[in-house]
Scaffold this active site. Sequence first.
Site, PDB file in Angstrom:
ATOM      1  N   ASP A 164      23.122 -14.980  47.470  1.00  0.00           N
ATOM      2  CA  ASP A 164      22.234 -16.112  47.233  1.00  0.00           C
ATOM      3  C   ASP A 164      22.985 -17.447  47.292  1.00  0.00           C
ATOM      4  O   ASP A 164      24.085 -17.569  46.738  1.00  0.00           O
ATOM      5  CB  ASP A 164      21.624 -15.926  45.831  1.00  0.00           C
ATOM      6  CG  ASP A 164      20.507 -16.885  45.536  1.00  0.00           C
ATOM      7  OD1 ASP A 164      19.488 -16.833  46.239  1.00  0.00           O
ATOM      8  OD2 ASP A 164      20.654 -17.691  44.602  1.00  0.00           O
ATOM      9  N   GLU A 180      23.309 -16.419  52.258  1.00  0.00           N
ATOM     10  CA  GLU A 180      22.310 -17.465  52.434  1.00  0.00           C
ATOM     11  C   GLU A 180      23.061 -18.786  52.435  1.00  0.00           C
ATOM     12  O   GLU A 180      23.489 -19.265  51.392  1.00  0.00           O
ATOM     13  CB  GLU A 180      21.288 -17.427  51.295  1.00  0.00           C
ATOM     14  CG  GLU A 180      20.149 -18.412  51.524  1.00  0.00           C
ATOM     15  CD  GLU A 180      19.354 -18.726  50.267  1.00  0.00           C
ATOM     16  OE1 GLU A 180      18.237 -19.203  50.401  1.00  0.00           O
ATOM     17  OE2 GLU A 180      19.863 -18.513  49.155  1.00  0.00           O
ATOM     18  N   ASP A 201      21.003  -8.070  45.944  1.00  0.00           N
ATOM     19  CA  ASP A 201      21.100  -9.518  45.936  1.00  0.00           C
ATOM     20  C   ASP A 201      22.165  -9.925  44.910  1.00  0.00           C
ATOM     21  O   ASP A 201      22.157  -9.429  43.787  1.00  0.00           O
ATOM     22  CB  ASP A 201      19.737 -10.092  45.501  1.00  0.00           C
ATOM     23  CG  ASP A 201      19.356 -11.342  46.260  1.00  0.00           C
ATOM     24  OD1 ASP A 201      20.196 -12.255  46.320  1.00  0.00           O
ATOM     25  OD2 ASP A 201      18.225 -11.410  46.773  1.00  0.00           O
ATOM     26  N   HIS A 254      11.277 -14.364  50.968  1.00  0.00           N
ATOM     27  CA  HIS A 254      10.505 -14.618  49.751  1.00  0.00           C
ATOM     28  C   HIS A 254      10.422 -16.099  49.381  1.00  0.00           C
ATOM     29  O   HIS A 254       9.789 -16.446  48.392  1.00  0.00           O
ATOM     30  CB  HIS A 254      11.147 -13.841  48.597  1.00  0.00           C
ATOM     31  CG  HIS A 254      12.532 -14.336  48.286  1.00  0.00           C
ATOM     32  ND1 HIS A 254      13.616 -14.062  49.103  1.00  0.00           N
ATOM     33  CD2 HIS A 254      12.994 -15.142  47.310  1.00  0.00           C
ATOM     34  CE1 HIS A 254      14.683 -14.663  48.615  1.00  0.00           C
ATOM     35  NE2 HIS A 254      14.337 -15.328  47.529  1.00  0.00           N
ATOM     36  N   ASP A 255      11.092 -16.964  50.126  1.00  0.00           N
ATOM     37  CA  ASP A 255      11.035 -18.405  49.834  1.00  0.00           C
ATOM     38  C   ASP A 255      10.142 -19.162  50.799  1.00  0.00           C
ATOM     39  O   ASP A 255       9.969 -20.371  50.671  1.00  0.00           O
ATOM     40  CB  ASP A 255      12.442 -19.026  49.938  1.00  0.00           C
ATOM     41  CG  ASP A 255      13.374 -18.541  48.854  1.00  0.00           C
ATOM     42  OD1 ASP A 255      12.893 -18.235  47.745  1.00  0.00           O
ATOM     43  OD2 ASP A 255      14.588 -18.468  49.112  1.00  0.00           O
TER      44      ASP A 255
HETATM   45  C1  GLC Z   1      17.810 -18.846  46.867  1.00  0.00           C
HETATM   46  C2  GLC Z   1      16.727 -17.833  46.624  1.00  0.00           C
HETATM   47  C3  GLC Z   1      15.612 -18.498  45.877  1.00  0.00           C
HETATM   48  C4  GLC Z   1      16.149 -18.996  44.559  1.00  0.00           C
HETATM   49  C5  GLC Z   1      17.358 -19.888  44.757  1.00  0.00           C
HETATM   50  C6  GLC Z   1      18.110 -20.095  43.474  1.00  0.00           C
HETATM   51  O1  GLC Z   1      17.391 -19.851  47.710  1.00  0.00           O
HETATM   52  O2  GLC Z   1      16.332 -17.250  47.823  1.00  0.00           O
HETATM   53  O3  GLC Z   1      14.528 -17.648  45.682  1.00  0.00           O
HETATM   54  O4  GLC Z   1      15.175 -19.709  43.866  1.00  0.00           O
HETATM   55  O5  GLC Z   1      18.276 -19.333  45.661  1.00  0.00           O
HETATM   56  O6  GLC Z   1      18.721 -18.901  43.074  1.00  0.00           O
END
Ligand code: GLC
Length: 541
Positions: A202, A243, A105, A314-315
């Site tokens: 991310d 993402e 990540d 995980h979110d």
């Molecule tokens: C992404 C991650 C999340 C995190 C956010 C800030 O959305 O998946 O878990 O809190 O970024 O880094």
Amino acid sequence: MGASNYIFSRDEFLDLIVYELYPRSFLDSNGDGIGDLNGIFEKLDYLQELGVNAVWLCPIYKSPNKDNGYDVADYREIAKEFGSFADFKRLRDGLHARGMKLIMDLVFNHTSSEHTWFQQAKTDRNNPYHDYYIWADTPPNDWKSCFGGSAWEYNEATKEYYLHSFAIEQPDLNWENPSVRKECQKIVDFWVQQGVDGFRCDVLDFISKDFKTGKMYAGPRLHEYIHELFGRRETEKLFTVGECQSSDKEMLLIAGKERKELSTVFQFDHINLIGLNKYLPHAFTLEEVKNVLVKWQNFTQENDLIYTLFTDNHDQPYFLSKTGYGDDYRYECATMLATMFYLLRGIPFLYQGQEYGAVNPVYSSIEDFRDVEAMRYYNEHKNTESSKQIVSALNQGGRDNARRPIAWTKNKANAHGFSQETPWIPLHSCAEEINLERDKNAEKSVWEFYRKLLALRKSSTVIRRGSFCDLTENRQGCFLYERALGEKKVIVICNFENRQTLLLPNALQQNTFRLILTNHADTLPFSKDFRPFEIAVYESL
Ligand code: GLC
Ligand code: CA
């Protein structure tokens, strides 16, 4: 041993089956209540047996854990609670020895406020690191942090505000500054040299802000930045997944074959069906999910893009819980969803727990939650809502849902096999009923089904590389599709919640097809009668 084997071709990306692993909640090997790298190492055979061939590790870097590692304090160091650098190398080698890829990540939109860059930056406007972050004398807009509250935080020492799109302790990096971009390149190169095979990036669309139109993400320089980061000769062949909240136009730019930006992105339209307020009960139907999938299958196919197939991460609360499988159909719904998604064209991403049909826990006290976003939600609502209301909102939409430790064993002892000590977060409230051991030994085992499904995908070039064609036509409450490569065909039939008689597709001829996968022991080949969440997969002879 250990050196990167990251150079694999774009076609081979479609052979990936990725397991998203949340290290903190996977397996604790040393009894401190926190999952760790040696815990993962112990389970490499397990992952191989499941049938995945790549692991995406959520952040394992040094971090004060305000946001469980998404606040990085040192991009080149392993968090102490996860293990040592030697443990990292052992895990990497263990993966590679089993022919599995390692995906790390990358959190480049922001650092932790404890990163030395920020520690320096905040002391003085003339500090060389000051310009690594985004400052203003007064907040220039009313941007809100994604976790709630203003995105601007006052810094006494310099008498300025800094931008944080997420928690206060996650200051945004200033990508306009070429030194920041150079630093990030060097971090990528460092991990490639360490044998990493790819990256999940991310909130990557946040790295370019649009101060003019006031949009916090997908700003005017986004593509330039990504191209600069990964389009270099050393990195252009890397597997990268971003993402990003991407529209079809954005996806063409960011993941287009010749663009040298990313290999692919996570497309969130099906997740976004839950609506703007994730804390409210969800009202979407599987029919809507199907429509989203068809749209993106067609679009990515027509434009030679790679799509990512995922229901969970995980979110997100477990997708299985969102779809309302009823009390009796957890196994059927879990296996139907897996079939519906993972035989499509693209790269499957599984999230830990899916493989034994994990669902969202139900908790009654705020003490049982840990997530920074949940804490923020609690503080913002505690004066206007009862704790019961708040907790029920978090049970519905909170991120802790999917972050609870894996329940390995049916025996309650040792936190269901997760740890000798009290885990950092309570286990699933339903761990006694839903755990891996029980599932494996059940007559209807989600795990067994996943193994078969992934093995099928692995063995079938049609499924991995073939084209997609929607066959649902005007049938209701189901999803029928075909995958084809040359003369070879695979036809997938997924029935949704209602028992029904389905008109089988014309192409599905008894003398040229055979049934290769179902989620019921007694499905009759070519039967038109489908029970709730029943699936049937056929292959041409
Ligand atoms: C992404 C991650 C999340 C995190 C956010 C800030 O959305 O998946 O878990 O809190 O970024 O880094
Ligand atoms: Ca541990």
